[in-house]
Design an enzyme around this catalytic site. Sequence first.
Site, short mmCIF file in Angstrom:
data_model
loop_
_atom_site.label_atom_id
_atom_site.label_comp_id
_atom_site.label_asym_id
_atom_site.label_seq_id
_atom_site.Cartn_x
_atom_site.Cartn_y
_atom_site.Cartn_z
N GLU A 1 29.24 33.49 46.00
CA GLU A 1 30.71 33.60 45.90
C GLU A 1 31.17 34.97 46.46
O GLU A 1 30.51 35.98 46.23
CB GLU A 1 31.10 33.45 44.43
CG GLU A 1 32.39 32.71 44.21
CD GLU A 1 33.60 33.49 44.62
OE1 GLU A 1 33.54 34.72 44.60
OE2 GLU A 1 34.62 32.86 44.95
N LYS A 2 32.29 34.97 47.13
CA LYS A 2 32.72 36.19 47.81
C LYS A 2 33.33 37.26 46.89
O LYS A 2 33.64 38.35 47.35
CB LYS A 2 33.70 35.86 48.93
CG LYS A 2 35.03 35.29 48.47
CD LYS A 2 35.92 34.97 49.65
CE LYS A 2 37.20 34.32 49.18
NZ LYS A 2 38.05 33.90 50.31
N HIS A 3 33.51 36.95 45.59
CA HIS A 3 34.07 37.95 44.67
C HIS A 3 33.04 38.61 43.77
O HIS A 3 33.33 39.64 43.16
CB HIS A 3 35.14 37.31 43.76
CG HIS A 3 36.40 36.99 44.48
ND1 HIS A 3 36.64 35.78 45.04
CD2 HIS A 3 37.49 37.75 44.74
CE1 HIS A 3 37.83 35.78 45.60
NE2 HIS A 3 38.37 36.97 45.44
N HIS B 1 34.70 39.29 51.67
CA HIS B 1 36.00 39.16 51.03
C HIS B 1 37.05 39.77 51.95
O HIS B 1 36.80 40.78 52.59
CB HIS B 1 36.01 39.87 49.67
CG HIS B 1 37.28 39.64 48.91
ND1 HIS B 1 38.41 40.40 49.14
CD2 HIS B 1 37.60 38.72 47.98
CE1 HIS B 1 39.38 39.95 48.35
NE2 HIS B 1 38.92 38.93 47.65
N HIS C 1 45.74 41.05 50.14
CA HIS C 1 44.59 40.48 49.43
C HIS C 1 43.37 41.38 49.62
O HIS C 1 42.84 41.48 50.74
CB HIS C 1 44.31 39.07 50.00
CG HIS C 1 43.21 38.35 49.30
ND1 HIS C 1 42.61 37.24 49.83
CD2 HIS C 1 42.60 38.57 48.10
CE1 HIS C 1 41.68 36.80 49.00
NE2 HIS C 1 41.64 37.60 47.95
N CYS D 1 39.86 41.69 42.10
CA CYS D 1 40.60 41.23 43.28
C CYS D 1 42.07 41.15 42.89
O CYS D 1 42.39 40.64 41.81
CB CYS D 1 40.10 39.85 43.73
SG CYS D 1 41.17 39.13 44.99
N HIS E 1 42.66 37.18 42.82
CA HIS E 1 41.76 36.28 42.09
C HIS E 1 41.16 36.87 40.82
O HIS E 1 40.27 36.26 40.23
CB HIS E 1 40.65 35.81 43.03
CG HIS E 1 41.19 35.09 44.24
ND1 HIS E 1 41.19 35.64 45.49
CD2 HIS E 1 41.79 33.89 44.34
CE1 HIS E 1 41.75 34.80 46.35
NE2 HIS E 1 42.12 33.73 45.67
FE LIG Z 1 40.18 37.55 46.36
#
Ligand SMILES: [Fe+2]
Length: 117
Positions: A2-4, A32, A38, A102, A105
């Site tokens: 996952e990118k987070h 990310h 963002h 983030c 997110h």
């Molecule tokens: Fe994000």
Amino acid sequence: MEKHVPVIECADAVKADELLEVKVTIGKEIAHPNTTEHHISWVAVYFLPEGEKFPYQIAKYEFAAHGASVQGPNTSTVYTHHAVTGWVKTGKPGTLIATSLCNIHGLWQSSKEIKLK
Ligand SMILES: [Fe+2]
């Protein structure tokens, strides 16, 4: 991955009086975004000694440049990249915990066990 999720990279074991180099990156395999709208706002690192109830905060890294300027969003060329390296002496075995925020997110967390040599 996952990118987070913050990815903690360091030795698996350390001597009690030895400094441990801890690298934390976000989105190691999937990048990310890093734009004014963002981006990753900060990364914090904690250590929870084995058998203890509460973690200790080791460091917090704030990422302040995301392309914004007096001209507006994404008009500058300056972007803080969300990867950090720090040093810590834990003296005990336990668990390193990293959190990253983030701005869209929310809060993400990961952990890594550290043994004593
Ligand atoms: Fe994000």
